[in-house]
Design a protein around this motif. Structure first.
Motif, mmCIF file in Angstrom:
data_model
loop_
_atom_site.group_PDB
_atom_site.id
_atom_site.type_symbol
_atom_site.label_atom_id
_atom_site.label_comp_id
_atom_site.label_asym_id
_atom_site.label_seq_id
_atom_site.Cartn_x
_atom_site.Cartn_y
_atom_site.Cartn_z
ATOM 1 N N ILE A 109 0.991 -1.147 -0.112
ATOM 2 C CA ILE A 109 0.217 0.156 0.106
ATOM 3 C C ILE A 109 0.983 1.520 0.492
ATOM 4 C CG2 ILE A 109 -1.827 0.645 1.417
ATOM 5 C CD1 ILE A 109 -3.000 -1.046 2.288
ATOM 6 N N ARG A 153 1.200 4.096 -3.239
ATOM 7 C CA ARG A 153 0.741 5.487 -3.302
ATOM 8 C C ARG A 153 1.625 6.192 -3.520
ATOM 9 N NH1 ARG A 153 -3.267 7.861 0.771
ATOM 10 N NH2 ARG A 153 -1.402 9.282 0.635
ATOM 11 N N ARG A 154 3.068 5.478 -3.319
ATOM 12 C CA ARG A 154 4.106 6.331 -4.131
ATOM 13 C C ARG A 154 4.165 6.461 -5.631
ATOM 14 N NH1 ARG A 154 6.829 8.772 0.474
ATOM 15 N NH2 ARG A 154 5.540 9.372 2.164
ATOM 16 N N LYS A 214 3.002 3.735 -8.714
ATOM 17 C CA LYS A 214 2.237 2.133 -8.546
ATOM 18 C C LYS A 214 2.694 0.674 -9.183
ATOM 19 C CE LYS A 214 -2.291 5.031 -8.867
ATOM 20 N NZ LYS A 214 -1.325 5.706 -8.214
ATOM 21 N N ARG A 257 -0.246 14.693 7.813
ATOM 22 C CA ARG A 257 -0.356 13.911 6.139
ATOM 23 C C ARG A 257 0.982 13.253 5.759
ATOM 24 N NH1 ARG A 257 -5.006 14.722 2.971
ATOM 25 N NH2 ARG A 257 -6.097 15.979 3.616
ATOM 26 N N TRP A 308 0.674 2.662 7.731
ATOM 27 C CA TRP A 308 0.000 1.328 6.650
ATOM 28 C C TRP A 308 0.166 -0.080 8.468
ATOM 29 C CZ3 TRP A 308 -3.733 2.935 4.780
ATOM 30 C CH2 TRP A 308 -4.321 3.543 3.663
#
Length: 568
Positions: free
Chosen positions: A230, A234-235, A237, A312, A319
């Motif tokens: 995950i 997010r950074r 793909k 953020r 995660w």
């Protein structure tokens, strides 16, 4: 820092030093103790010895020995590789387990130190200086709190796969976190290509390898690979997809190869033998015990986690914390205990250290509150090493007597209590009874009336048995079975410390007369349940019977009072 805060911090460091000494002492004591400390150690040692001899440990339960490992092979293989050096006893596996706990603590220290930008020299200097340790030593606090926790203390001396798997999983998380600390900048194309190749060698390859090792040490350690995927997705793909394909392809290929080679035994050991029942009451009890044991650490770690989410700063650590706590739902499976909380404890200690470093306002009242909270947490950590020392001292003579008795026994030994017996002989058959009513039979004290006793007796020719299921006609087994049955239920005090009093009681009841012609028939275990589940089922069943007796006695007394009042 005022005078009171300084003394409170001294008390915190003294408490941490004491708990750390307890963990280190028990770890080294386990290395020197040659007998079983936990009910699950014996069967793990047996499979490691089988690997060291070149025998298969995954196979269908259709021929002798009736044993198939319900753990993946990595930890067992590592222990088997160390047995030529440390012997074929528990030393190799316990050394791996002890070293794994220290590795996880070192990784926690490293992550917290970098996150808080504190060097080791600054941290150690602050410990012995008059500065406030609250703001200078978060990494040391986090690492020691991990080793000082009672859950780690209970397992640090055992030959089990859980801490070994945690070391692999946390190492994968460390490399994924380290990748986030060194992002690729907007440089030239050639430089980006060179950086990407370097990152593959330095980050992606170790991440994949250690994730694979974690899964093939304990297949329920899915939190780390999921969190890494995950965070990568997010950074980047593309990197996430490549990681998933590499992990899935390599892990799937190994799984298929082992399953084909073992003729389905690998799937039977890992899937069928672990298809246990989910108990919501057990999940609630274990979660309650976890929250009441680590309330301060959970509070401060949750504070730091939510602060980073609001800012953020969402990366692999965030995660991993989410997936590790979500994986606690698996602790409702029968046979689960404190070992299902290791990942949550490790990431909690990381965020605890980060939150300690976030208190930058050096206000005396706030510092006083932090020290008081830490002292409360240390008080909740309470565990007494005298219990372990007493059990080790009193069980050692019984284990030696039991080993000598089993060494004099001729023929095959059918047993599920493998630990003490492995020190005496090299033949053991573990019988798995596929009876759906096993738990109900525990409650009615008829657990020993299993059909497989008759089948195995007729197959081996070592035990005379009547019709299938007639346990009372198995020659020379009734007294041994009753002796084992009486000592299988875990005692609360001994179980809390991670030990049972089984070997001493078995040695007291076993004798040459009880062997019935030197033939031993030990209890069966359900194929879809572990020995720990059976022990807990016996404990819960007996507790339920006691509660019903108390309830019936209370009802009878109330009815008697009503009758007497009516007569009056």
């Amino acid at each position: 820092m005022n005078f009171l805060s300084r003394w409170l911090w001294l008390a915190v460091w003294i408490g941490l030093a004491i708990y750390l000494a307890f963990a280190l002492w028990l770890g080294f004591a386990g290395l020197a103790y040659p007998y079983q400390l936990d009910y699950g150690e014996g069967i793990v040692l047996w499979f490691a010895q089988e690997l060291a001899r070149g025998h298969a440990i995954y196979k269908p339960l259709t021929e002798f020995p009736y044993a198939s490992s319900n753990y993946p092979p990595v930890a067992l293989m590592l222990a088997a590789m160390l047995m030529p050096i440390f012997g074929d006893g528990y030393g190799a596996g316990r050394l791996l387990n002890f070293a794994s706990a220290l590795i996880v603590a070192a990784l926690i220290f490293r992550i917290v130190r970098v996150e808080t930008r504190m060097s080791l020299r600054m941290s150690l200097r602050a410990v012995f200086a008059k500065q406030s340790p609250t703001w200078s030593t978060p990494a040391i606090l986090a690492a020691i709190f991990f080793l000082a926790s009672p859950y780690i203390y209970h397992w640090v001396s055992l030959f089990r796969v859980d801490l070994i798997g945690l070391a692999f999983a946390f190492t994968a998380i460390y490399f994924a976190w380290k990748r986030e600390q060194n992002p690729i900048t907007n440089a030239s194309r050639e430089l980006r290509i060179a950086n990407y190749e370097l990152r593959i060698a330095n980050y992606y390859l170790p991440i994949t390898i250690f994730s694979l090792l974690a899964l093939y040490t304990k297949h329920t350690l899915l939190s780390a690979p999921l969190a890494i995927f995950i965070a990568l997705f997010r950074r980047d793909k593309g990197a996430a997809i490549k990681f998933a394909l590499a992990l899935g392809a390599s892990g799937g290929a190994i799984y298929l190869a082992l399953d084909v080679w073992t003729r389905g035994g690998f799937s039977a050991g890992l899937i069928e033998s672990n298809a246990t029942v989910f108990l919501f009451e057990q999940l609630v009890a274990l979660l309650k015990n976890f929250v009441t044991t680590f309330p301060v650490l959970i509070l401060l770690a949750g504070w730091a986690w939510f602060a980073r989410i609001r800012a953020r700063r969402i990366g692999v650590l965030e995660w991993y914390a989410l997936s590790a706590f979500a994986a606690l739902a698996l602790s409702g499976r029968v046979g689960a205990w404190e070992n299902y909380f290791f990942e949550a404890i490790a990431i909690t200690c990381v965020y605890f250290g980060i939150q300690i470093s976030n208190f930058k306002l050096r206000i005396a009242n706030r510092e006083l509150r932090i020290t008081i909270l830490l002292l409360i947490q240390l008080a909740l950590f309470h565990h007494d090493p005298r219990i372990a020392a007493d059990l080790i001292a009193r069980d050692a003579p019984a284990n030696r007597a039991l080993a000598a008795l089993l060494a004099r026994t001729n023929g095959n030994i059918i047993s599920v209590c493998v630990g003490s017996r492995l020190r005496a002989r090299s033949i053991v058959w573990q019988v798995r009874c596929v009876r759906a009513r096993a738990a109900a039979q525990c409650a009615s004290r008829e657990f020993w009336r299993c059909d497989c006793i008759g089948r195995v007796a007729r197959a081996t020719g070592n035990v005379k048995a009547g019709k299938s299921g007639d346990h009372n006609r198995v020659a020379g087994a009734a007294r041994i079975e009753s002796a084992v049955h009486r000592v299988r239920a875990p005692r609360t005090r001994g179980r809390r410390q991670g030990y049972t009093r089984r070997p001493r009681a078995i040695a007291r009841h076993l004798s040459d007369d009880a062997l019935g012609g030197k033939r031993i028939c030990a209890r069966c275990i359900h194929a879809r349940r572990s020995a720990g589940f059976i022990a807990r089922q016996i404990y819960y069943a007996r507790r339920l019977v006691r509660q019903r007796h108390r309830g019936s006695a209370r009802g009878a007394s109330q009815r008697g009072r009503r009758v007497r009042s009516d007569r009056v």
